[in-house]
Design an enzyme around this catalytic site. Structure first.
Site, PDB file in Angstrom:
ATOM      1  N   HIS A  47      -6.789 -11.085  -1.461  1.00 45.34           N
ATOM      2  CA  HIS A  47      -6.224 -10.650  -0.183  1.00 45.34           C
ATOM      3  C   HIS A  47      -7.039 -11.270   0.956  1.00 45.34           C
ATOM      4  O   HIS A  47      -8.150 -10.833   1.241  1.00 45.34           O
ATOM      5  CB  HIS A  47      -6.265  -9.125  -0.106  1.00 45.34           C
ATOM      6  N   THR A  66       0.847  -1.195   0.000  1.00 44.73           N
ATOM      7  CA  THR A  66       0.000   0.000   0.000  1.00 44.73           C
ATOM      8  C   THR A  66       0.884   1.247   0.000  1.00 44.73           C
ATOM      9  O   THR A  66       1.716   1.413   0.888  1.00 44.73           O
ATOM     10  CB  THR A  66      -0.926  -0.014   1.234  1.00 44.73           C
ATOM     11  N   TYR A  92      -8.106  -8.005   7.180  1.00 42.08           N
ATOM     12  CA  TYR A  92      -9.156  -7.437   6.322  1.00 42.08           C
ATOM     13  C   TYR A  92     -10.300  -8.451   6.171  1.00 42.08           C
ATOM     14  O   TYR A  92     -10.313  -9.487   6.844  1.00 42.08           O
ATOM     15  CB  TYR A  92      -8.545  -6.944   5.010  1.00 42.08           C
ATOM     16  N   ASN A 120      -4.179  -5.350  13.123  1.00 45.58           N
ATOM     17  CA  ASN A 120      -5.626  -5.128  13.135  1.00 45.58           C
ATOM     18  C   ASN A 120      -6.345  -5.999  14.163  1.00 45.58           C
ATOM     19  O   ASN A 120      -7.485  -6.412  13.967  1.00 45.58           O
ATOM     20  CB  ASN A 120      -6.231  -5.310  11.729  1.00 45.58           C
ATOM     21  N   ASN A 129      -3.915 -10.109   6.948  1.00 44.06           N
ATOM     22  CA  ASN A 129      -3.721  -8.824   7.639  1.00 44.06           C
ATOM     23  C   ASN A 129      -4.960  -8.191   8.254  1.00 44.06           C
ATOM     24  O   ASN A 129      -5.037  -6.969   8.389  1.00 44.06           O
ATOM     25  CB  ASN A 129      -3.009  -7.832   6.705  1.00 44.06           C
TER      26      ASN A 129
HETATM   27  C1  PHB Z   1      -1.972  -0.673   5.191  1.00 48.68           C
HETATM   28  O1  PHB Z   1      -2.423   0.196   4.446  1.00 48.68           O
HETATM   29  O2  PHB Z   1      -1.466  -0.387   6.285  1.00 48.68           O
HETATM   30  C2  PHB Z   1      -2.043  -2.073   4.785  1.00 48.68           C
HETATM   31  C3  PHB Z   1      -2.741  -2.417   3.649  1.00 48.68           C
HETATM   32  C4  PHB Z   1      -2.818  -3.733   3.274  1.00 48.68           C
HETATM   33  C5  PHB Z   1      -2.200  -4.697   4.044  1.00 48.68           C
HETATM   34  C6  PHB Z   1      -1.498  -4.350   5.156  1.00 48.68           C
HETATM   35  C7  PHB Z   1      -1.419  -3.040   5.527  1.00 48.68           C
HETATM   36  O3  PHB Z   1      -2.300  -5.963   3.715  1.00 48.68           O
END
Ligand code: PHB
Length: 370
Positions: free
Chosen positions: A182, A29, A187, A242, A185
């Site tokens: 994805h 990102t 999400y 997260n 992390n």
């Molecule tokens: C972030 O924007 O911090 C971010 C985005 C996607 C990820 C991990 C972190 O998989």
């Protein structure tokens, strides 16, 4: 080391795509899409073009829908303008001899009403607020805590799957070589996979099979667009970023890997050691081993690898390829540096997210005399 002996430069067949090396650019990102509209632009074109020497570029996490957006300035793949912007990126990478996948992203609860359509609450498997999780909502407000999300109804689930399917189709129209789902992390798909964030009592939560259901429906939908050979997935079994945790990662990811293997997608990219926080110190070897055993196609290892560590782990059969994040931010020609054993530029973390060409396209490549 001569090139023929260097395992990093042994070509690899990833699905039906032949990669000239095993050095993968991890999805990163960088928050530099044009506003309004979250549209990839000429600066993004230049950034990816510079990095086309990767065996494969996995482009940054990209929201499949307005609801899937969690941070200001991240790109999308749901509007015509965005597809057009990405088309310039993929054309430049191909022109430079590279290959590029798009990472399909829905953030779930890691968002904020200010980023959501009609100021609505972000959605999640369950109405559980991730403690300490923040998102960047605007240049003025910066980082703020995410609120308690709204639990998706069972009736809304097919539309989530549809968002990914459309994202996959749009990625095809934009000229990508494939896609990575994805599921890492913290999400949306990770929120469904792990026991702590998924407390549902319908078909999409509760039992292990139920927690896997939405991620697997998404995989099937994306495979329906791209086929197995051009579809991969990213997971982070012991990542704590997260506010994530799972009662039994070996059981959860062992079962998930088995099901992914039955579908037959081309690869799994595993965040083994996250810079954003890991529940285990170092690599979670038991989870790595069960994924490697249950998933027989390609395994991309990720997390703090040096070039030599990547070589050793590939040689030992623990992974087939390795992906690099921050080293690729600071070294557009990372494979060439690995090949020559050259020193690496250091990254500047203050320019990771947002801004202009500084800390983005101005890291120097080696010259012939270096
Ligand atoms: C972030 O924007 O911090 C971010 C985005 C996607 C990820 C991990 C972190 O998989």
């Amino acid at each position: 080391m001569s090139e023929s002996q260097d395992v990093l430069f042994r070509s690899f067949k990833l699905g039906d795509l032949t990669l000239p090396n095993r050095i993968i650019m991890a999805p990163l990102t960088r928050s530099r899409a044009t506003q309004p509209g979250d549209v990839p632009n000429d600066l993004n074109v230049e950034y990816y073009r510079q990095r086309a020497g990767a065996g494969l570029i996995i482009a940054e996490a990209t929201q499949v829908s307005p609801q899937g957006k969690g941070y200001a300035f991240t790109p999308g793949i749901h509007s015509e303008e965005q597809i057009e912007g990405w088309r310039k990126v993929t054309a430049a990478v191909h022109e430079a001899g590279g290959r590029i996948h798009l990472q399909l992203w829905h953030v779930g609860r890691i968002s904020h009403p200010e980023l959501q359509p009609n100021g609505e609450l972000p959605v999640a498997p369950s109405a559980i607020k991730p403690q300490g999780a923040q998102t960047y909502i605007s240049a003025e407000s910066g980082m703020v805590d995410v609120p308690e999300p709204r639990a998706l109804t069972t009736e809304e689930i097919p539309d989530i799957v549809e968002q990914y399917r459309i994202g996959a189709e749009n990625a095809k129209r934009a000229g990508f070589d494939g896609v990575e789902i994805h599921a890492a992390n913290g999400y949306l798909l990770d929120q469904f996979l792990r026991s702590d964030s998924n407390q549902r009592d319908d078909d999409y939560g509760g039992s292990l099979d139920n927690r896997l259901r939405l991620p697997l429906e998404v995989v099937e939908a994306v495979v329906g667009v791209w086929g197995t050979e051009r579809t991969g997935i990213r997971v982070s079994p012991t990542g704590s970023f997260n506010d994530m945790r799972d009662a039994d990662p070996v059981e959860t990811y062992g079962a998930f890997a088995k099901r992914l293997n039955e579908i037959g997608i081309a690869y799994i990219e595993v965040v083994e050691d996250s810079f954003q926080g890991n529940l285990e110190k170092g690599r979670p070897q038991a989870v790595i081993d069960i994924i490697r055993t249950n998933f027989t196609r390609a395994y991309i290892g990720n997390g703090h690898y040096t070039a030599d560590e990547a070589r050793q782990r590939i040689d030992a059969g623990q992974c087939d390829l390795a992906s690099f994040g921050r080293p690729f931010i600071a070294n557009p020609d990372l494979p060439e540096r690995f090949r020559r054993g050259a020193s690496l530029n250091e990254w500047d973390s203050s320019s990771f997210y947002g801004g202009d060409e500084r800390g983005y396209t101005d890291y120097p490549a080696l010259t012939a005399s270096d």
